[in-house]
Design a protein around this motif. Structure first.
Motif, short mmCIF file in Angstrom:
data_model
loop_
_atom_site.label_atom_id
_atom_site.label_comp_id
_atom_site.label_asym_id
_atom_site.label_seq_id
_atom_site.Cartn_x
_atom_site.Cartn_y
_atom_site.Cartn_z
N GLU A 84 -11.66 13.91 6.63
CA GLU A 84 -10.03 14.06 5.34
C GLU A 84 -9.03 14.65 5.67
O GLU A 84 -9.21 16.13 6.16
CB GLU A 84 -10.30 14.16 3.99
CG GLU A 84 -9.66 14.65 3.24
CD GLU A 84 -9.71 14.78 1.53
OE1 GLU A 84 -8.89 14.34 0.93
OE2 GLU A 84 -11.06 15.31 0.96
N ARG A 115 -10.04 6.52 -5.49
CA ARG A 115 -8.61 7.30 -5.74
C ARG A 115 -8.33 7.01 -6.91
O ARG A 115 -8.24 8.51 -7.57
CB ARG A 115 -7.78 5.29 -6.56
CG ARG A 115 -7.64 4.29 -5.60
CD ARG A 115 -7.33 3.33 -4.78
NE ARG A 115 -6.29 2.60 -4.47
CZ ARG A 115 -6.42 1.15 -4.63
NH1 ARG A 115 -6.84 0.56 -5.03
NH2 ARG A 115 -5.71 0.47 -3.49
N ALA A 121 -5.70 11.60 -2.73
CA ALA A 121 -6.15 9.79 -2.62
C ALA A 121 -5.81 8.82 -3.63
O ALA A 121 -6.20 7.74 -3.42
CB ALA A 121 -7.33 9.29 -1.65
N SER A 124 -4.11 5.15 -1.93
CA SER A 124 -4.82 5.26 -0.83
C SER A 124 -5.23 3.36 -0.59
O SER A 124 -5.22 2.70 -1.85
CB SER A 124 -6.32 5.73 -0.63
OG SER A 124 -7.25 5.64 -2.03
N LYS A 142 -4.45 7.29 3.22
CA LYS A 142 -3.83 7.83 1.77
C LYS A 142 -2.03 7.63 1.71
O LYS A 142 -2.37 8.21 0.71
CB LYS A 142 -4.45 9.22 2.38
CG LYS A 142 -6.27 9.41 2.40
CD LYS A 142 -5.74 10.76 2.25
CE LYS A 142 -6.15 11.55 1.45
NZ LYS A 142 -6.01 12.80 1.64
#
Length: 303
Positions: A84, A115, A121, A124, A142
């Motif tokens: 991430e 989400r 995110a 996203s 993202k």
């Protein structure tokens, strides 16, 4: 910050893989990559910020927050975060979960859960799909700029996706390429394979390599050149070696024999080969790979 220290006695090995394996998986990949970005990893007392190869007797130190992200633990039965940053999220999706909401089905799906549970995110988007009963790596953007860049990279084949499949039968050639033409029937959610192109067909190209073969079962490594719906599942079945557990394209008798209810297909590796012009170039040559347990599955089926 909490300091963890590991001595390498495993020879040459990638740093992230070494830390995860020596922590007994209490530290996951996203924690290590975040520490690398923050320069909170040292090898022989030298700060590093990339997933380098370390050598035997190297001393590795990693500094972690006192409380690791509880989201990892909350979702460990559904998906694990592999990587991430502010633009990209890569997760390992478990079999049995859809990547997005399906028609007439309001069950839990990957993108909605991401989400909902990951504050960074909430906006996203999926960059590609894998089937509900396929496990493995999924790339999520993202933000809108990342989505456009990742979709472009996929279209231009700058992102390489590899799969493992356990199939019934053995291909004649140890390595090969399957080239077919697929038509899609949206009403029944299925594709049909043609040897010659018909109107509306899309070309499907899949490269494969036989890794192991025993008792008329084979473990394949596959690489997508195109990314069509159900491409691997339909093509290997058409070639005479269907994936075990595949209820749509597989062999029902064989699936019942081995008592496998979900296709033994796993997206295990993603490799980035990005241009210098891309704002995601920092991911260039990065390889994300997971252990799907396919060797133990193969051994169990061939005992």
């Amino acid at each position: 910050m909490e300091k963890k220290e590991f001595k390498n006695h495993s020879g040459s090995i990638k740093l992230v893989k070494f830390i995860i394996s020596n922590s007994n998986s209490t530290i996951i990949a996203s924690d290590v990559f975040k520490a690398l970005r923050n320069k909170d990893v040292r090898v022989n007392n030298v700060k590093v910020k990339e997933d380098i190869i370390i050598k035997n007797d190297d001393l590795v130190e990693i500094f972690l927050p006192d409380t690791l992200n509880v989201i990892h633990k909350k979702n460990e039965l559904f998906y694990n975060i592999i990587y991430e940053d502010e633009n990209v999220l890569i997760v390992d999706k478990k079999q049995g979960f859809a990547v997005h909401a399906e028609k007439n089905n309001d069950s839990t799906n990957l993108i909605d859960e991401v989400r909902k549970n990951i504050s960074s995110a909430k906006n996203s988007s999926l960059c590609h799909r894998i089937d509900r009963n396929t496990g493995g790596l999924v790339i999520i953007a993202k933000n809108e700029n990342a989505l456009k860049e990742l979709l472009r990279a996929i279209k231009e084949k700058k992102i390489i996706k590899n799969y493992y499949a356990i199939v019934s039968g053995k291909p004649i050639d140890i390595t090969g390429t399957l080239i077919n033409f697929l038509s899609k029937n949206d009403k029944i959610g299925q594709v049909f394979v043609h040897e010659k192109k018909e109107k509306g067909d899309l070309t499907a190209i899949t490269h494969y390599k036989v890794l192991q073969s025993e008792k008329n079962i084979s473990l394949l490594e596959l690489e997508l050149e195109t990314g069509r719906m159900h491409q691997i599942r339909a093509q290997v079945a058409n070639a005479g070696f269907p994936i075990i557990g595949d209820g749509k394209y597989g062999n029902t008798v064989i699936n019942r024999k081995y008592k496998v209810k979900m296709q033994l297909l796993f997206a295990f590796r993603i490799k980035f080969q990005l241009d210098k012009s891309s704002f995601l170039f920092y991911l260039n040559k990065t390889v994300f790979e997971i252990d799907c347990g396919v060797e133990s599955l193969f051994k169990k089926l061939t005992q």
